[in-house]
Design an enzyme around this catalytic site. Structure first.
Site, PDB file in Angstrom:
ATOM      1  N   ASP A 128       0.813  -1.223   0.000  1.00 11.43           N
ATOM      2  CA  ASP A 128       0.000   0.000   0.000  1.00 11.43           C
ATOM      3  C   ASP A 128       0.852   1.282   0.000  1.00 11.43           C
ATOM      4  O   ASP A 128       0.345   2.352  -0.350  1.00 11.43           O
ATOM      5  CB  ASP A 128      -0.930   0.045   1.221  1.00 11.43           C
ATOM      6  CG  ASP A 128      -1.854  -1.156   1.293  1.00 11.43           C
ATOM      7  OD1 ASP A 128      -2.014  -1.844   0.269  1.00 11.43           O
ATOM      8  OD2 ASP A 128      -2.408  -1.416   2.379  1.00 11.43           O
ATOM      9  N   ARG A 172      -6.023  -0.153   0.268  1.00 13.01           N
ATOM     10  CA  ARG A 172      -6.834   0.255   1.421  1.00 13.01           C
ATOM     11  C   ARG A 172      -7.220   1.731   1.344  1.00 13.01           C
ATOM     12  O   ARG A 172      -7.828   2.115   0.361  1.00 13.01           O
ATOM     13  CB  ARG A 172      -6.078  -0.056   2.702  1.00 13.01           C
ATOM     14  CG  ARG A 172      -6.963  -0.669   3.730  1.00 13.01           C
ATOM     15  CD  ARG A 172      -6.235  -1.100   4.939  1.00 13.01           C
ATOM     16  NE  ARG A 172      -6.508  -2.497   5.248  1.00 13.01           N
ATOM     17  CZ  ARG A 172      -5.704  -3.279   5.927  1.00 13.01           C
ATOM     18  NH1 ARG A 172      -4.547  -2.829   6.340  1.00 13.01           N
ATOM     19  NH2 ARG A 172      -6.051  -4.511   6.187  1.00 13.01           N
ATOM     20  N   GLN A 275      -1.446  -8.978  -6.578  1.00 12.44           N
ATOM     21  CA  GLN A 275      -0.543  -7.851  -6.322  1.00 12.44           C
ATOM     22  C   GLN A 275       0.400  -8.111  -5.149  1.00 12.44           C
ATOM     23  O   GLN A 275       1.388  -7.416  -4.964  1.00 12.44           O
ATOM     24  CB  GLN A 275      -1.366  -6.582  -6.010  1.00 12.44           C
ATOM     25  CG  GLN A 275      -2.191  -6.127  -7.182  1.00 12.44           C
ATOM     26  CD  GLN A 275      -3.342  -5.220  -6.743  1.00 12.44           C
ATOM     27  OE1 GLN A 275      -3.216  -4.011  -6.766  1.00 12.44           O
ATOM     28  NE2 GLN A 275      -4.455  -5.800  -6.336  1.00 12.44           N
ATOM     29  N   ARG A 276       0.064  -9.094  -4.329  1.00 11.43           N
ATOM     30  CA  ARG A 276       0.919  -9.399  -3.172  1.00 11.43           C
ATOM     31  C   ARG A 276       1.840 -10.579  -3.446  1.00 11.43           C
ATOM     32  O   ARG A 276       2.703 -10.900  -2.621  1.00 11.43           O
ATOM     33  CB  ARG A 276       0.051  -9.685  -1.942  1.00 11.43           C
ATOM     34  CG  ARG A 276      -0.745  -8.504  -1.470  1.00 11.43           C
ATOM     35  CD  ARG A 276      -0.710  -8.318   0.036  1.00 11.43           C
ATOM     36  NE  ARG A 276      -1.010  -9.489   0.805  1.00 11.43           N
ATOM     37  CZ  ARG A 276      -2.065  -9.606   1.629  1.00 11.43           C
ATOM     38  NH1 ARG A 276      -2.938  -8.626   1.739  1.00 11.43           N
ATOM     39  NH2 ARG A 276      -2.222 -10.687   2.342  1.00 11.43           N
TER      40      ARG A 276
HETATM   41  O1  F6P Z   1      -2.341  -3.952   3.389  1.00  7.98           O
HETATM   42  C1  F6P Z   1      -2.163  -4.769   2.288  1.00  7.98           C
HETATM   43  C2  F6P Z   1      -3.495  -5.230   1.746  1.00  7.98           C
HETATM   44  O2  F6P Z   1      -3.241  -6.079   0.658  1.00  7.98           O
HETATM   45  C3  F6P Z   1      -4.476  -4.127   1.381  1.00  7.98           C
HETATM   46  O3  F6P Z   1      -4.176  -3.514   0.165  1.00  7.98           O
HETATM   47  C4  F6P Z   1      -5.761  -4.891   1.412  1.00  7.98           C
HETATM   48  O4  F6P Z   1      -6.889  -4.050   1.596  1.00  7.98           O
HETATM   49  C5  F6P Z   1      -5.572  -5.785   2.596  1.00  7.98           C
HETATM   50  O5  F6P Z   1      -4.182  -5.980   2.731  1.00  7.98           O
HETATM   51  C6  F6P Z   1      -6.229  -7.133   2.498  1.00  7.98           C
HETATM   52  O6  F6P Z   1      -6.120  -7.735   3.754  1.00  7.98           O
HETATM   53  P1  F6P Z   1      -6.222  -9.286   4.007  1.00  7.98           P
HETATM   54  O7  F6P Z   1      -4.890  -9.895   3.635  1.00  7.98           O
HETATM   55  O8  F6P Z   1      -6.454  -9.374   5.478  1.00  7.98           O
HETATM   56  O9  F6P Z   1      -7.345  -9.831   3.190  1.00  7.98           O
END
Ligand code: F6P
Length: 343
Positions: A128, A172, A275-276
């Site tokens: 983020d 977020r 994206q992660r």
């Molecule tokens: O903070 C990183 C993020 O990928 C945000 O962009 C997203 O809203 C959130 O985490 C999703 O969270 P979780 O992994 O708890 O679903």
């Protein structure tokens, strides 16, 4: 010294590169002992560890995810957790903790340091990029890479079908991913939480593009973007342990609205957790390495309560309290650059 290292919150590419850098510096220069704490703060509450040496961090520089695992566990949720955390810190004989995290993980680090004098150094990570006091966080540029690659693909299909393609990205309450990925992919409209637009304004831009013969459009929308007609789209009543709402789905609502108000076809794509994932870009590997080495140095010097931060080309210590004091959101100057290319 005995260092404990953990990764907390949402994962991202570059975490392993940071772990490797801390371990190599701590062992190579200072001959410290390093122990990995599994699953963020959960590992310290429950005493789940993994010993780390030079060999255990070999071959991980380019690997996404985190070899330590992660979670969104909040030790301040109740007093038992906190007591367990302290007794585990004592029995494991940790002299310092290096916490790699975003606003939540480092928020806990700051509180543990401020209220209980726990010796902690922070390293900033989150796709983020919303941590204060650092230009970039580990993971951000890798997510931009992934998003831009996806949007480039959406563009060719948008052109073929004369469609409006809406790419929804994470972030977020901050629009960094949307703004940067939008600029890098030549988006025609970028919607963020910071700068609201109305659906009418969006439709005006689509019509202006049609007038100049552009019969396709790329819109990049942040999951937390606010349209003037509605606020943030909260997907579920549930909240995580840090009180965060779940976002997502605004792209489909927008697509439906566009189809209602125009003759255009609109399609939504949520990029979500892609994206992660995946391998870190060279830039993320680079900054993770710089930040990790510096964090090991700070811990060795006994400089606790700080986060290592990237400012220009320098890596500098900043107070954890400053880093978490407010969310870093997209500034007008940057968004105005994006806006040059709207329409
Ligand atoms: O903070 C990183 C993020 O990928 C945000 O962009 C997203 O809203 C959130 O985490 C999703 O969270 P979780 O992994 O708890 O679903």
């Amino acid at each position: 010294m005995h260092l404990g290292i953990l990764t907390g919150g949402g994962d991202c590419p570059g975490l392993n590169a940071a772990i490797r850098a801390v371990v190599r510096r701590a062992i190579g220069k200072y001959e410290h002992q390093v122990t990995g704490i599994r699953y963020g703060w959960k590992g310290l509450i429950e005493g789940i560890y993994i010993p780390l040496d030079t060999n255990s961090v070999s071959g991980i520089l380019d690997k996404g995810g985190t070899l330590l695992g992660t979670s969104r566990t909040n030790p301040f949720k109740n007093s038992e957790r906190l007591q367990d955390l302290f007794s585990n810190m004592k029995s494991a004989n940790f002299d310092a903790i290096i916490a790699i995290g975003g606003e939540d993980t480092l928020g806990v680090a700051e509180r543990l340091h401020r209220e209980y004098n726990v010796p902690i150094v922070g390293i900033p990570k989150t796709i983020d990029n919303d941590l204060n006091e650092t230009d970039y966080t580990i993971g951000f540029w890798s997510s931009i890479n992934t998003a831009v690659d996806a949007i480039d693909r959406l563009r060719t299909t948008a052109e073929s079908h004369n469609r409006v393609m809406i790419a929804e990205v994470m972030g977020r309450h901050a629009g960094w991913i949307a703004t940067y990925a939008g600029i890098c992919s030549g988006a025609d409209i970028i919607l963020t939480p910071e700068f609201e637009m109305s659906i009418d304004e969006i439709v005006d831009i689509l019509n202006a593009r049609l007038d100049r013969g552009r019969d396709f459009t790329i819109i990049v929308v942040a999951e937390g973007a606010k349209l003037k007609e509605m606020g943030e789209l909260v997907t579920s009543e549930k909240r995580d342990e840090f009180g965060h709402v779940y976002l997502g789905g605004i792209s489909q609502i927008l697509a439906d609205e566009i189809e209602k108000r125009t003759d255009l076809q609109a399609r939504a794509t949520i990029l979500g957790y892609t994206q992660r994932g995946g391998t870190p870009t060279p830039y993320d590997r680079f900054i993770a390495t710089l930040l990790g080495v510096k964090a090991a140095d700070l811990a060795s010097e006994g400089k606790f309560g700080y986060m290592v931060a990237l400012k220009g080309n320098d890596v500098v210590p900043v107070k954890l309290s400053k880093a978490i004091e407010r969310l870093k959101q997209v500034d007008k100057e940057t968004y105005d650059i994006a806006r040059v290319f709207f329409g």
